[in-house]
Design a protein around this motif. Sequence first.
Motif, PDB file in Angstrom:
ATOM      1  N   LYS A   1       0.676  -1.245   0.188  1.00  0.00           N
ATOM      2  CA  LYS A   1       0.021   0.073  -0.121  1.00  0.00           C
ATOM      3  C   LYS A   1       0.763   1.220  -0.117  1.00  0.00           C
ATOM      4  O   LYS A   1       0.203   2.399   0.017  1.00  0.00           O
ATOM      5  CB  LYS A   1      -1.041  -0.233   1.094  1.00  0.00           C
ATOM      6  CG  LYS A   1      -0.527  -0.585   2.419  1.00  0.00           C
ATOM      7  CD  LYS A   1      -1.581  -0.660   3.492  1.00  0.00           C
ATOM      8  CE  LYS A   1      -0.969  -1.225   4.703  1.00  0.00           C
ATOM      9  NZ  LYS A   1      -1.892  -1.645   5.800  1.00  0.00           N
ATOM     10  N   GLU A   2       2.108   1.294   0.056  1.00  0.00           N
ATOM     11  CA  GLU A   2       2.814   2.589   0.256  1.00  0.00           C
ATOM     12  C   GLU A   2       3.651   2.990  -1.155  1.00  0.00           C
ATOM     13  O   GLU A   2       4.140   4.148  -0.983  1.00  0.00           O
ATOM     14  CB  GLU A   2       3.679   2.341   1.384  1.00  0.00           C
ATOM     15  CG  GLU A   2       2.957   2.160   2.645  1.00  0.00           C
ATOM     16  CD  GLU A   2       3.976   1.843   3.839  1.00  0.00           C
ATOM     17  OE1 GLU A   2       5.143   1.874   3.739  1.00  0.00           O
ATOM     18  OE2 GLU A   2       3.524   1.678   4.868  1.00  0.00           O
ATOM     19  N   MET A   3       3.979   2.008  -2.066  1.00  0.00           N
ATOM     20  CA  MET A   3       4.717   2.674  -3.119  1.00  0.00           C
ATOM     21  C   MET A   3       4.031   3.750  -4.055  1.00  0.00           C
ATOM     22  O   MET A   3       2.899   3.469  -4.623  1.00  0.00           O
ATOM     23  CB  MET A   3       5.286   1.255  -3.813  1.00  0.00           C
ATOM     24  CG  MET A   3       6.227   0.535  -3.075  1.00  0.00           C
ATOM     25  SD  MET A   3       7.269  -0.743  -4.040  1.00  0.00           S
ATOM     26  CE  MET A   3       6.094  -1.391  -4.953  1.00  0.00           C
TER      27      MET A   3
ATOM     28  N   GLY B   1       6.714  13.012  11.944  1.00  0.00           N
ATOM     29  CA  GLY B   1       7.653  11.862  11.944  1.00  0.00           C
ATOM     30  C   GLY B   1       7.257  10.823  10.814  1.00  0.00           C
ATOM     31  O   GLY B   1       8.028   9.880  10.648  1.00  0.00           O
ATOM     32  N   ARG B   2       6.347  11.157  10.210  1.00  0.00           N
ATOM     33  CA  ARG B   2       6.125  10.183   9.113  1.00  0.00           C
ATOM     34  C   ARG B   2       5.499  11.016   7.835  1.00  0.00           C
ATOM     35  O   ARG B   2       4.549  11.710   7.845  1.00  0.00           O
ATOM     36  CB  ARG B   2       4.511   9.196   9.442  1.00  0.00           C
ATOM     37  CG  ARG B   2       4.485   8.071   8.660  1.00  0.00           C
ATOM     38  CD  ARG B   2       3.562   6.964   9.112  1.00  0.00           C
ATOM     39  NE  ARG B   2       3.937   6.410  10.406  1.00  0.00           N
ATOM     40  CZ  ARG B   2       4.621   5.301  10.445  1.00  0.00           C
ATOM     41  NH1 ARG B   2       5.182   4.946   9.370  1.00  0.00           N
ATOM     42  NH2 ARG B   2       5.118   4.732  11.682  1.00  0.00           N
ATOM     43  N   TYR B   3       6.302  10.626   6.735  1.00  0.00           N
ATOM     44  CA  TYR B   3       5.922  11.730   5.816  1.00  0.00           C
ATOM     45  C   TYR B   3       5.802  10.864   4.492  1.00  0.00           C
ATOM     46  O   TYR B   3       6.415   9.747   4.520  1.00  0.00           O
ATOM     47  CB  TYR B   3       7.426  12.700   5.562  1.00  0.00           C
ATOM     48  CG  TYR B   3       7.362  13.402   6.877  1.00  0.00           C
ATOM     49  CD1 TYR B   3       6.360  14.310   7.217  1.00  0.00           C
ATOM     50  CD2 TYR B   3       8.383  13.231   7.987  1.00  0.00           C
ATOM     51  CE1 TYR B   3       6.679  15.150   8.408  1.00  0.00           C
ATOM     52  CE2 TYR B   3       8.436  13.908   9.086  1.00  0.00           C
ATOM     53  CZ  TYR B   3       7.834  14.672   9.504  1.00  0.00           C
ATOM     54  OH  TYR B   3       7.750  15.314  10.669  1.00  0.00           O
TER      55      TYR B   3
ATOM     56  N   PHE C   1      10.329   7.236  -0.702  1.00  0.00           N
ATOM     57  CA  PHE C   1       8.947   7.885  -0.982  1.00  0.00           C
ATOM     58  C   PHE C   1       8.098   6.764  -0.440  1.00  0.00           C
ATOM     59  O   PHE C   1       8.260   5.601  -0.928  1.00  0.00           O
ATOM     60  CB  PHE C   1       8.786   8.018  -2.341  1.00  0.00           C
ATOM     61  CG  PHE C   1       9.687   9.347  -2.793  1.00  0.00           C
ATOM     62  CD1 PHE C   1       9.417  10.541  -2.931  1.00  0.00           C
ATOM     63  CD2 PHE C   1      11.077   8.834  -3.365  1.00  0.00           C
ATOM     64  CE1 PHE C   1      10.240  11.525  -3.339  1.00  0.00           C
ATOM     65  CE2 PHE C   1      12.129   9.603  -3.671  1.00  0.00           C
ATOM     66  CZ  PHE C   1      11.618  11.232  -3.818  1.00  0.00           C
ATOM     67  N   ARG C   2       7.090   6.834   0.282  1.00  0.00           N
ATOM     68  CA  ARG C   2       6.040   6.047   0.847  1.00  0.00           C
ATOM     69  C   ARG C   2       4.644   6.679   0.782  1.00  0.00           C
ATOM     70  O   ARG C   2       4.557   7.695   1.641  1.00  0.00           O
ATOM     71  CB  ARG C   2       6.389   5.299   1.948  1.00  0.00           C
ATOM     72  CG  ARG C   2       7.686   4.508   1.913  1.00  0.00           C
ATOM     73  CD  ARG C   2       8.207   3.842   3.495  1.00  0.00           C
ATOM     74  NE  ARG C   2       9.355   3.228   3.452  1.00  0.00           N
ATOM     75  CZ  ARG C   2       9.948   2.576   4.359  1.00  0.00           C
ATOM     76  NH1 ARG C   2       9.067   2.477   5.377  1.00  0.00           N
ATOM     77  NH2 ARG C   2      11.122   2.158   4.390  1.00  0.00           N
ATOM     78  N   HIS C   3       3.673   6.433   0.348  1.00  0.00           N
ATOM     79  CA  HIS C   3       2.310   6.741   0.348  1.00  0.00           C
ATOM     80  C   HIS C   3       1.747   6.262   1.779  1.00  0.00           C
ATOM     81  O   HIS C   3       0.818   5.225   1.604  1.00  0.00           O
ATOM     82  CB  HIS C   3       1.723   6.451  -0.742  1.00  0.00           C
ATOM     83  CG  HIS C   3       0.404   7.351  -1.113  1.00  0.00           C
ATOM     84  ND1 HIS C   3      -0.964   6.802  -0.188  1.00  0.00           N
ATOM     85  CD2 HIS C   3       0.034   8.260  -1.741  1.00  0.00           C
ATOM     86  CE1 HIS C   3      -1.541   7.980  -0.445  1.00  0.00           C
ATOM     87  NE2 HIS C   3      -1.162   8.812  -1.347  1.00  0.00           N
ATOM     88  N   GLU C   4       2.184   6.944   2.662  1.00  0.00           N
ATOM     89  CA  GLU C   4       1.484   6.677   4.124  1.00  0.00           C
ATOM     90  C   GLU C   4       0.653   7.856   4.645  1.00  0.00           C
ATOM     91  O   GLU C   4       0.704   8.930   3.864  1.00  0.00           O
ATOM     92  CB  GLU C   4       2.560   6.507   5.167  1.00  0.00           C
ATOM     93  CG  GLU C   4       3.897   5.433   4.811  1.00  0.00           C
ATOM     94  CD  GLU C   4       4.723   5.213   5.770  1.00  0.00           C
ATOM     95  OE1 GLU C   4       4.011   4.689   6.749  1.00  0.00           O
ATOM     96  OE2 GLU C   4       5.768   5.367   5.692  1.00  0.00           O
ATOM     97  N   ARG C   5      -0.081   7.929   5.799  1.00  0.00           N
ATOM     98  CA  ARG C   5      -0.688   9.015   6.324  1.00  0.00           C
ATOM     99  C   ARG C   5       0.183   9.821   6.929  1.00  0.00           C
ATOM    100  O   ARG C   5       0.896   9.447   7.801  1.00  0.00           O
ATOM    101  CB  ARG C   5      -1.833   8.451   7.190  1.00  0.00           C
ATOM    102  CG  ARG C   5      -3.040   9.443   7.740  1.00  0.00           C
ATOM    103  CD  ARG C   5      -4.011   8.738   8.450  1.00  0.00           C
ATOM    104  NE  ARG C   5      -3.470   8.283   9.609  1.00  0.00           N
ATOM    105  CZ  ARG C   5      -3.361   9.075  10.619  1.00  0.00           C
ATOM    106  NH1 ARG C   5      -3.561  10.489  10.514  1.00  0.00           N
ATOM    107  NH2 ARG C   5      -2.898   8.630  11.860  1.00  0.00           N
TER     108      ARG C   5
END
Length: 423
Positions: free
Chosen positions: A65-67, A120-122, A112-116
């Motif tokens: 889910k993050e790429m 501390g989380r980008y 690069f990660r498609h996270e919320r």
Amino acid sequence: MSKTIKSIRGMHDVLPDESHQWQAFERIVRELMSAYGYREIRMPAVESTDLFCRSIGEVTDIVEKEMYTFEDRNGDMLTLRPEGTAGCVRAGIQHGILYNQVQRLWYLGPMFRHERPQKGRYRQFHQFGVETFGIATPDIDAELIIMTARLWKALQLADIRLELNTLGSNEARVAYRDILVEYLSDNRDQLDEDSLRRLGTNPLRILDSKNPEMTAVIERAPSLLDHLDSESVEDFDRLKQYLDAAAIEYTVNPRLVRGLDYYCKTVFEWVTDQLGAQGTVCAGGRYDGLVEQLGGKATPASGFALGIERLLAMREAADIDVPPDCPDVYLLLPGEASTRDGLPLAERLRDENPGMKILSNCGGGSFKSQMKKADKSGAAVALILGEDELAADAVTVKFLREQRQQQTISQSELSEFLKNNQV
Ligand code: ATP
Ligand code: MG
């Protein structure tokens, strides 16, 4: 007026008032790496999507889910790198620098990660990573850990603790997997949706769940430590002895499985309580199977990556002072003739005083407004090249941070004067 364009959510600019903090961090890292004989490698930010699917693992948060994946104009599937290990191994195999050799490598750059996005989380963040190849023994794992401990000291950071685990050989893990699946199947009603799905695909990942509702069932699960092969146990014992000898404190956390598929044997994380939920600042371990899995000849490997934003946040919270980069000298150039003679004068000063930081006034302005800019720049001295000075081949030196009489000095003696006055 047309609408302004903003940066992408979770992707941030590092503004000039902050960049010196990054530069200080990077300087510390470069010095650390050279002190241990590690060399830098730079990989592209974009790789084939396949590379990450085959290395990180299909059933992981990152790949599922993050790429950031897209088709380019040739129809090739590409991905913005979510981490550095895969690209580093790919580069190592491609250029034949791994097999039968020892490599100690490091890299630093955006991931690069498609996270919320949250503190501390980008979605674009930066990692400093280290990878070693060709060493199968736990001394190198100890070196990596000792090196990170030194880094925390150099960064003036306390309250970062080390957690260790061993995942065992691949065979031992397969055997443990069956035992874990049996336990989790018996407790199916306590599993969340993600975990139910992973039960059939990658049950070990369930131990890595961040869902607080899963804590209880995970805590009661059979421990991998009770199902290890003897080589892994011995290596883990030796690592612990090395760390004891080096006075590095740690706790063994049997639930530490790491979110990526390629790890085996020793894994570790450095965690802090200072950053809320985003408490892991550095994570790594051994990944002996990965080089072969990506088409190279079997090569033992071990490494770690750390999140630069999280460490900089800790430094900021601890009020660690990095002085901003101020000029030493601000050169006032009031008038056309001053500018014409002043720019070459600044060049001469730079030639004669290597390292001296000289800010020349550009854009004109009255003497008064140039003086204001000089003061605001943080420079130690203002050099004034006005009409009188031009006529006398001189410069007036005004000390901006000390109570001292200003002095007019001939241009030929200026460098000497500045040196003698510690500018
Ligand atoms: P987390 O459990 O916090 O999601 P992770 O296991 O996904 O971390 P790794 O892939 O091991 O993280 O990456 C190594 C380090 O990179 C992490 O310990 C963390 O410091 C940093 N990091 C990972 N993802 C992010 C992100 N989205 N934003 C900022 N830093 C990150
Ligand atoms: Mg993550």
